[in-house]
Write an enzyme that holds these catalytic residues in place. Structure first.
Site, short mmCIF file in Angstrom:
data_model
loop_
_atom_site.label_atom_id
_atom_site.label_comp_id
_atom_site.label_asym_id
_atom_site.label_seq_id
_atom_site.Cartn_x
_atom_site.Cartn_y
_atom_site.Cartn_z
N GLY A 27 59.36 103.32 34.15
CA GLY A 27 59.57 102.50 35.50
C GLY A 27 60.66 101.12 34.89
O GLY A 27 60.05 100.99 33.66
N ASN A 28 61.53 100.40 35.69
CA ASN A 28 62.06 99.33 35.02
C ASN A 28 62.80 98.40 36.16
O ASN A 28 62.80 98.83 37.61
CB ASN A 28 63.95 98.85 34.00
CG ASN A 28 64.30 100.64 34.80
OD1 ASN A 28 65.10 99.94 35.85
ND2 ASN A 28 63.79 101.71 34.11
N SER A 44 63.73 98.96 27.15
CA SER A 44 63.15 100.69 26.60
C SER A 44 61.78 101.01 26.11
O SER A 44 61.68 100.49 24.90
CB SER A 44 64.81 101.02 26.25
OG SER A 44 64.22 102.09 26.27
N GLY A 45 61.05 101.80 26.91
CA GLY A 45 60.15 101.74 26.40
C GLY A 45 58.93 101.29 26.36
O GLY A 45 58.28 101.69 25.27
N SER A 73 66.49 98.49 28.77
CA SER A 73 66.49 100.06 29.42
C SER A 73 67.62 101.01 29.32
O SER A 73 68.38 100.31 30.34
CB SER A 73 65.76 99.69 30.58
OG SER A 73 65.48 101.24 31.66
N SER A 74 67.05 102.84 29.94
CA SER A 74 68.32 103.55 29.24
C SER A 74 68.65 103.25 30.54
O SER A 74 69.30 104.19 30.62
CB SER A 74 67.23 104.77 29.18
OG SER A 74 66.75 105.07 30.10
N HIS A 94 63.58 100.50 39.75
CA HIS A 94 63.79 102.21 39.42
C HIS A 94 62.23 102.24 38.72
O HIS A 94 61.78 102.10 38.02
CB HIS A 94 64.36 102.39 39.13
CG HIS A 94 64.31 104.17 37.81
ND1 HIS A 94 64.58 105.02 39.21
CD2 HIS A 94 65.08 104.44 36.84
CE1 HIS A 94 64.60 105.96 38.86
NE2 HIS A 94 64.61 105.85 36.91
N HIS A 96 59.33 106.13 39.01
CA HIS A 96 59.03 107.74 39.17
C HIS A 96 58.33 107.36 39.82
O HIS A 96 57.25 108.23 40.03
CB HIS A 96 58.72 108.41 38.17
CG HIS A 96 60.52 108.10 36.98
ND1 HIS A 96 61.10 109.73 37.23
CD2 HIS A 96 60.78 107.61 36.39
CE1 HIS A 96 62.26 109.44 36.79
NE2 HIS A 96 62.45 108.28 35.93
N ASP A 119 61.55 99.60 59.78
CA ASP A 119 61.50 97.87 60.13
C ASP A 119 61.89 97.61 59.01
O ASP A 119 62.53 96.29 58.37
CB ASP A 119 59.11 97.78 59.81
CG ASP A 119 59.04 97.48 60.96
OD1 ASP A 119 59.15 97.08 62.04
OD2 ASP A 119 57.62 98.17 61.39
N HIS A 170 65.45 113.76 40.27
CA HIS A 170 65.40 112.40 39.40
C HIS A 170 64.30 111.51 40.16
O HIS A 170 63.42 111.47 39.25
CB HIS A 170 66.75 111.31 39.36
CG HIS A 170 66.67 110.32 38.15
ND1 HIS A 170 67.73 109.44 37.80
CD2 HIS A 170 65.69 109.99 37.36
CE1 HIS A 170 67.31 108.82 36.69
NE2 HIS A 170 65.85 108.80 36.69
N TYR A 228 60.86 88.32 64.55
CA TYR A 228 59.84 88.97 64.00
C TYR A 228 59.44 87.80 62.77
O TYR A 228 60.49 87.36 62.39
CB TYR A 228 59.89 90.46 63.52
CG TYR A 228 58.88 90.31 62.41
CD1 TYR A 228 57.53 91.23 63.11
CD2 TYR A 228 58.23 90.53 60.93
CE1 TYR A 228 56.20 91.33 62.08
CE2 TYR A 228 57.07 90.63 60.46
CZ TYR A 228 56.11 91.34 61.20
OH TYR A 228 54.74 91.80 60.62
#
Length: 233
Positions: A27-28, A44-45, A73-74, A94, A96, A119, A170, A228
């Site tokens: 994630g990123n 990245s990584g 990040s990729s 992003h 997963h 909501d 993805h 609200y």
């Protein structure tokens, strides 16, 4: 450079493991400074346990590395395309995350079954089409951003009223006015995906909520007539 934005983006990235939205480095988060046209993004990584604000990469919308000791990040090109297309977006995430990714792998949009979904998202959370082999083998990450933009344009969706998408095969992207709000929307998306799955398991013939309940719940939190919370008098 952009030290406050780095701090905000760092905190947003660290919220992902706290919310159970990432495993390992899956994630990123990024955040954009519109004045300079630069955005800050996770490298990245790099493991979250090892991450610090100084490790974050600063890039421009043309993907030039402006500052940082690590490669960004990729998914940086995907973030850049969304920022280019959506002027109100100031943060993107992003992941997963399990439930949202399951819907993406199934190639299905998440139906709006109830008020929790309404909501935050004014309609189903859309799933993109599959990328073509040419798109995958070409500028893959850029084309992922382009297919997200294509999906929202073709379906007439306001990206600030439905601040998330599922990329087929993805996983999810979510966004907001800043990095913190993007992560908030990613967390809500995961819960909504879970609720929708359980709804279909309990009742395979379940129908989406009527527009009247959808509109009531969305617009009481969003727009000029929102009431609200404590911000309205």
């Amino acid at each position: 450079m952009l030290e406050e934005l780095k701090r905000q983006v760092y905190e947003a990235n660290m919220e992902l493991p706290r919310r159970g939205l990432v495993t390992y480095t899956w994630g990123n988060v990024s955040g954009l400074d519109r004045d300079s046209g630069y955005f800050v993004i996770k490298p990245s990584g790099v493991e979250y346990d090892a991450l610090s604000p100084d490790d974050l990469a600063v890039v421009d919308l043309d993907l030039h590395l402006i500052e940082g000791n690590y490669q960004p990040s990729s998914d940086t090109a995907t973030h850049a395309q969304i920022y280019r297309s959506c002027p109100a977006v100031g943060g993107i995430v992003h992941t997963h995350s399990t439930m949202a990714t399951a819907w993406a792998q199934a190639g299905r949009s998440i139906p709006l079954y109830g008020t929790t979904h309404a909501d935050y998202f004014l309609g189903p959370v859309p799933c993109t089409r599959s990328l073509t082999p040419e798109e995958i083998n070409g500028e893959y990450e850029k084309n992922t951003g382009l297919v997200i933009i294509e999906t929202f344009k073709e379906q007439g969706i306001d990206p600030m009223y439905t601040p998330a998408v599922l990329c087929k095969n993805h996983g999810p992207f979510a966004w907001g006015k800043d990095a913190a709000q993007a992560v908030y929307h990613a967390a809500v998306l995961e819960e909504v995906a879970k609720m929708a799955l359980y709804t279909q398991m309990i009742s395979p013939d379940a129908q989406p909520a009527p527009d009247s309940i959808k509109d009531k719940h969305f617009y009481r939190k969003h727009g000029s007539h929102a009431y609200y919370g404590q911000g309205q008098k």
